[in-house]
Design an enzyme around this catalytic site. Structure first.
Site, PDB file in Angstrom:
ATOM      1  N   ASN A  15     -28.105 -13.162  10.535  1.00  0.00           N
ATOM      2  CA  ASN A  15     -27.269 -12.505  11.546  1.00  0.00           C
ATOM      3  C   ASN A  15     -27.423 -13.158  12.920  1.00  0.00           C
ATOM      4  O   ASN A  15     -26.449 -13.645  13.507  1.00  0.00           O
ATOM      5  CB  ASN A  15     -27.644 -11.006  11.594  1.00  0.00           C
ATOM      6  CG  ASN A  15     -26.934 -10.270  12.713  1.00  0.00           C
ATOM      7  OD1 ASN A  15     -27.207 -10.484  13.893  1.00  0.00           O
ATOM      8  ND2 ASN A  15     -26.001  -9.415  12.374  1.00  0.00           N
TER       9      ASN A  15
ATOM     10  N   THR B  12     -27.188  -9.348  19.378  1.00  0.00           N
ATOM     11  CA  THR B  12     -28.474 -10.013  19.624  1.00  0.00           C
ATOM     12  C   THR B  12     -28.233 -11.448  20.076  1.00  0.00           C
ATOM     13  O   THR B  12     -28.768 -11.907  21.090  1.00  0.00           O
ATOM     14  CB  THR B  12     -29.329  -9.979  18.345  1.00  0.00           C
ATOM     15  OG1 THR B  12     -29.532  -8.611  17.994  1.00  0.00           O
ATOM     16  CG2 THR B  12     -30.666 -10.657  18.546  1.00  0.00           C
TER      17      THR B  12
ATOM     18  N   LYS C 136     -40.480   1.443  15.041  1.00  0.00           N
ATOM     19  CA  LYS C 136     -40.085   0.491  13.989  1.00  0.00           C
ATOM     20  C   LYS C 136     -40.364   1.115  12.634  1.00  0.00           C
ATOM     21  O   LYS C 136     -41.231   1.988  12.503  1.00  0.00           O
ATOM     22  CB  LYS C 136     -40.880  -0.819  14.114  1.00  0.00           C
ATOM     23  CG  LYS C 136     -40.171  -2.026  13.524  1.00  0.00           C
ATOM     24  CD  LYS C 136     -39.085  -2.534  14.454  1.00  0.00           C
ATOM     25  CE  LYS C 136     -38.315  -3.690  13.857  1.00  0.00           C
ATOM     26  NZ  LYS C 136     -37.408  -4.301  14.853  1.00  0.00           N
TER      27      LYS C 136
ATOM     28  N   LYS D  78     -39.597  -4.257  24.998  1.00  0.00           N
ATOM     29  CA  LYS D  78     -38.207  -4.740  25.071  1.00  0.00           C
ATOM     30  C   LYS D  78     -37.322  -3.697  25.763  1.00  0.00           C
ATOM     31  O   LYS D  78     -36.520  -4.027  26.636  1.00  0.00           O
ATOM     32  CB  LYS D  78     -37.700  -5.003  23.646  1.00  0.00           C
ATOM     33  CG  LYS D  78     -36.449  -5.833  23.596  1.00  0.00           C
ATOM     34  CD  LYS D  78     -35.984  -6.044  22.166  1.00  0.00           C
ATOM     35  CE  LYS D  78     -37.005  -6.799  21.335  1.00  0.00           C
ATOM     36  NZ  LYS D  78     -36.532  -7.047  19.964  1.00  0.00           N
TER      37      LYS D  78
ATOM     38  N   LYS E 107     -37.228   3.805  19.708  1.00  0.00           N
ATOM     39  CA  LYS E 107     -36.057   3.090  19.190  1.00  0.00           C
ATOM     40  C   LYS E 107     -36.535   1.832  18.506  1.00  0.00           C
ATOM     41  O   LYS E 107     -37.362   1.101  19.062  1.00  0.00           O
ATOM     42  CB  LYS E 107     -35.154   2.724  20.388  1.00  0.00           C
ATOM     43  CG  LYS E 107     -33.888   2.000  20.022  1.00  0.00           C
ATOM     44  CD  LYS E 107     -32.735   2.958  19.833  1.00  0.00           C
ATOM     45  CE  LYS E 107     -31.508   2.324  19.227  1.00  0.00           C
ATOM     46  NZ  LYS E 107     -31.565   2.205  17.759  1.00  0.00           N
TER      47      LYS E 107
ATOM     48  N   SER F 285     -27.112  -1.283  20.797  1.00  0.00           N
ATOM     49  CA  SER F 285     -27.497  -0.061  20.076  1.00  0.00           C
ATOM     50  C   SER F 285     -27.533   1.121  21.039  1.00  0.00           C
ATOM     51  O   SER F 285     -27.107   2.225  20.711  1.00  0.00           O
ATOM     52  CB  SER F 285     -28.880  -0.220  19.436  1.00  0.00           C
ATOM     53  OG  SER F 285     -28.766  -0.755  18.149  1.00  0.00           O
TER      54      SER F 285
HETATM   55  P1  NAD Z   1     -31.446 -11.960   8.726  1.00  0.00           P
HETATM   56  O1  NAD Z   1     -32.128 -11.416   7.546  1.00  0.00           O
HETATM   57  O2  NAD Z   1     -29.969 -11.777   8.859  1.00  0.00           O
HETATM   58  O3  NAD Z   1     -31.740 -13.535   8.845  1.00  0.00           O
HETATM   59  C1  NAD Z   1     -33.017 -14.095   8.739  1.00  0.00           C
HETATM   60  C2  NAD Z   1     -32.820 -15.562   8.394  1.00  0.00           C
HETATM   61  O4  NAD Z   1     -34.076 -16.214   8.441  1.00  0.00           O
HETATM   62  C3  NAD Z   1     -32.242 -15.819   7.005  1.00  0.00           C
HETATM   63  O5  NAD Z   1     -31.274 -16.851   7.089  1.00  0.00           O
HETATM   64  C4  NAD Z   1     -33.453 -16.314   6.210  1.00  0.00           C
HETATM   65  O6  NAD Z   1     -33.083 -17.184   5.163  1.00  0.00           O
HETATM   66  C5  NAD Z   1     -34.170 -17.066   7.307  1.00  0.00           C
HETATM   67  N1  NAD Z   1     -35.572 -17.360   7.013  1.00  0.00           N
HETATM   68  C6  NAD Z   1     -36.505 -16.563   6.412  1.00  0.00           C
HETATM   69  N2  NAD Z   1     -37.659 -17.249   6.288  1.00  0.00           N
HETATM   70  C7  NAD Z   1     -37.431 -18.474   6.830  1.00  0.00           C
HETATM   71  C8  NAD Z   1     -38.222 -19.635   6.992  1.00  0.00           C
HETATM   72  N3  NAD Z   1     -39.493 -19.659   6.575  1.00  0.00           N
HETATM   73  N4  NAD Z   1     -37.676 -20.736   7.580  1.00  0.00           N
HETATM   74  C9  NAD Z   1     -36.410 -20.711   8.022  1.00  0.00           C
HETATM   75  N5  NAD Z   1     -35.606 -19.637   7.885  1.00  0.00           N
HETATM   76  C10 NAD Z   1     -36.111 -18.543   7.296  1.00  0.00           C
HETATM   77  O7  NAD Z   1     -32.217 -11.350   9.979  1.00  0.00           O
HETATM   78  P2  NAD Z   1     -31.730 -11.257  11.488  1.00  0.00           P
HETATM   79  O8  NAD Z   1     -31.191  -9.895  11.713  1.00  0.00           O
HETATM   80  O9  NAD Z   1     -30.918 -12.452  11.840  1.00  0.00           O
HETATM   81  O10 NAD Z   1     -33.145 -11.315  12.217  1.00  0.00           O
HETATM   82  C11 NAD Z   1     -33.813 -12.558  12.442  1.00  0.00           C
HETATM   83  C12 NAD Z   1     -34.887 -12.334  13.495  1.00  0.00           C
HETATM   84  O11 NAD Z   1     -34.274 -11.796  14.657  1.00  0.00           O
HETATM   85  C13 NAD Z   1     -35.987 -11.332  13.114  1.00  0.00           C
HETATM   86  O12 NAD Z   1     -37.193 -11.717  13.716  1.00  0.00           O
HETATM   87  C14 NAD Z   1     -35.509 -10.037  13.727  1.00  0.00           C
HETATM   88  O13 NAD Z   1     -36.573  -9.135  13.960  1.00  0.00           O
HETATM   89  C15 NAD Z   1     -34.917 -10.592  15.011  1.00  0.00           C
HETATM   90  N6  NAD Z   1     -33.963  -9.690  15.633  1.00  0.00           N
HETATM   91  C16 NAD Z   1     -32.780  -9.358  15.023  1.00  0.00           C
HETATM   92  C17 NAD Z   1     -31.919  -8.474  15.652  1.00  0.00           C
HETATM   93  C18 NAD Z   1     -30.592  -8.120  15.069  1.00  0.00           C
HETATM   94  O14 NAD Z   1     -29.842  -7.366  15.717  1.00  0.00           O
HETATM   95  N7  NAD Z   1     -30.213  -8.646  13.928  1.00  0.00           N
HETATM   96  C19 NAD Z   1     -32.283  -7.898  16.878  1.00  0.00           C
HETATM   97  C20 NAD Z   1     -33.479  -8.278  17.489  1.00  0.00           C
HETATM   98  C21 NAD Z   1     -34.312  -9.163  16.835  1.00  0.00           C
END
Ligand code: NAD
Length: 421
Positions: free
Chosen positions: A219, A189, A105, A93, A69, A350
């Site tokens: 997000n 999340t 992934k 996880k 997953k 999920s």
């Molecule tokens: P997203 O694309 O919605 O948001 C990422 C954010 O990070 C954006 O606002 C982007 O502008 C910002 N960003 C990128 N580079 C940056 C930097 N150098 N400095 C500051 N901000 C920066 O992605 P997301 O879904 O929110 O995921 C963010 C993190 O959370 C990732 O590591 C992802 O693997 C992890 N994550 C997300 C989920 C999920 O359900 N969305 C689940 C588990 C883990």
């Protein structure tokens, strides 16, 4: 500069956890390498009639505890090493949360912002065509990750249904509600992390009106801001890829989210919110009780970890703190709630989506929230207790917790599946 990879650095945590447990070396050997990683090139027709190709991967890291997953990332810097490391983290996880899954992934090396909506749809469908025999509801179940979303999952689910000639919503999670998505997946999340912090608040020394700095306002970051502000805490700084803003007496989160939704960067909103623009790198050093990295991996390194003033770091992002930075934080008394636990709310809902798809019976939002809260609190408490009993960091405790479950499952399989990988 060494030629140590991101996966090598991630494996340090595995070795560290193993040193606390009586575990057969075979178990470690199995978990050190991905079971299978497939690489391909997706060739798609662009709107102007030309053809363009994009590198794509899918990794099934370990399926001892169930089908693999993990999300699919669309990012211009994606590479095989990152995909395999993210899949390794997913393995742990899912084990921390006791979900019946292994870890996987996927990624496409692309900047999705340069594609039109129709190009993005063709790319998403091409990904599913390429990996249609890799994925499956009992084999490998993708989900959204950075720069992918419900719309993309919907296109991929539809493509899979067309290829197989049957409707199989459980092949992918994070789908639109209309295609069998779960209620509560969009903020899962952040909500999982929020439940965790609230449950452990007194142990963490976080008062009900604590201050929060959030790195990355997508997000995970936006929903965390919304939940924590509604709970009486103050969001004092946020950043996105273009920069950061700070306001010591608290930012107006609703306005911030509305501004981001209209396509603005957080720095564009500074004047309207009465905030100060600060260098993006300074975000982690602002005065705040809680720091929430919610952007990308390895943002907190040995070079900047010492500047963190927060008492607690909640890793909503995957792998935001390097192993060396971890040591600095531990030395400075900063508690890190590690990614494999802190951001597990996403994969947990999920899992709820997959369960609902398979049973064909859907839960209301109240039930989703109650189940998520119970699981985050149960596993969060278990990790916290291990940390206290063994006098280790919360990260080590989470790895010990997960590795114990993985080792039991690997041993229960016996030798045959072990060597089939
Ligand atoms: P997203 O694309 O919605 O948001 C990422 C954010 O990070 C954006 O606002 C982007 O502008 C910002 N960003 C990128 N580079 C940056 C930097 N150098 N400095 C500051 N901000 C920066 O992605 P997301 O879904 O929110 O995921 C963010 C993190 O959370 C990732 O590591 C992802 O693997 C992890 N994550 C997300 C989920 C999920 O359900 N969305 C689940 C588990 C883990």
């Amino acid at each position: 500069m060494t030629d140590e990879t991101l996966l090598d650095r991630a494996l340090i945590r595995l070795e560290e956890a193993a040193s606390h447990l009586q575990i057969d070396q075979d178990v470690i050997e199995k978990l050190k390498y991905p079971r299978e990683t497939t690489k391909t090139r997706l060739l798609i027709r662009m709107d102007d009639g030309s053809r363009k190709s994009f590198l794509a991967w899918r990794c099934r890291y370990d399926d001892t505890r169930g089908p693999t997953k993990g999300g699919i990332r669309f990012h211009p810097d994606s590479n095989i090493e990152e995909v395999e490391t993210l899949a390794f983290w997913m393995t742990f996880k899912c084990a921390v949360m006791n979900l019946p899954y292994g870890g996987g992934k996927g990624a496409v090396r692309v900047d999705p912002r340069t594609l039109s909506k129709t190009e993005l749809e063709r790319l998403s469908r091409a990904y599913m065509q390429a990996f249609a025999t890799t994925v499956g509801p009992d084999r490998d179940i993708p989900a959204p990750d950075v720069y992918t979303n419900a719309m993309i999952m919907g296109w991929m689910a539809d493509e899979y249904n067309q290829i197989t000639g049957s409707v199989t919503p459980a092949v992918i999670t994070g789908k639109p509600i209309a295609l069998g998505g779960s209620l509560g997946r969009n903020d899962a999340t952040a909500r999982g992390g929020f439940y965790l912090v609230r449950h452990l608040a007194s142990e963490l020394g976080l008062a009900r009106d604590h201050t929060v700095a959030i790195q990355g306002f997508g997000n995970a970051g936006q929903f965390y801001a919304q939940l924590t502000a509604a709970d009486g805490n103050k969001v004092v700084a946020v950043s996105d890829s273009a920069g950061a803003i700070h306001k010591a007496d608290g930012l107006d989160v609703a306005k911030l989210i509305a501004g981001k939704s209209s396509g603005k960067r957080v720095t564009d909103l500074a004047a309207e919110l009465g905030a100060t623009v600060i260098p993006a790198d300074d975000l982690i050093a602002v005065e705040a009780d809680l720091l929430v990295p919610a952007a990308l991996e390895e943002m907190i390194t040995i070079d900047n970890a010492g500047s963190i003033k927060a008492k607690v770091v909640l890793e909503l992002a995957n792998g935001p703190v390097t192993a060396e930075a971890d040591k600095v934080l531990t030395k400075n008394g900063v508690v890190v709630l590690p990614d494999i636990l802190a951001n597990a709310g996403g994969v947990t809902v999920s899992y709820f989506e997959w369960v609902q798809n398979r049973q064909g019976f859907y839960w209301d939002l109240e039930e989703i929230h109650a189940r998520l809260k119970k699981m985050m609190e149960r596993e969060g408490r278990a990790v916290w207790n291990i940390a206290k009993e063994r006098d280790v960091s919360a990260r080590s405790a989470a790895y010990i917790h997960a590795l114990g479950r993985l080792a039991t499952a690997i041993e229960a399989h016996g030798t045959q599946p072990f060597f089939a990988g």
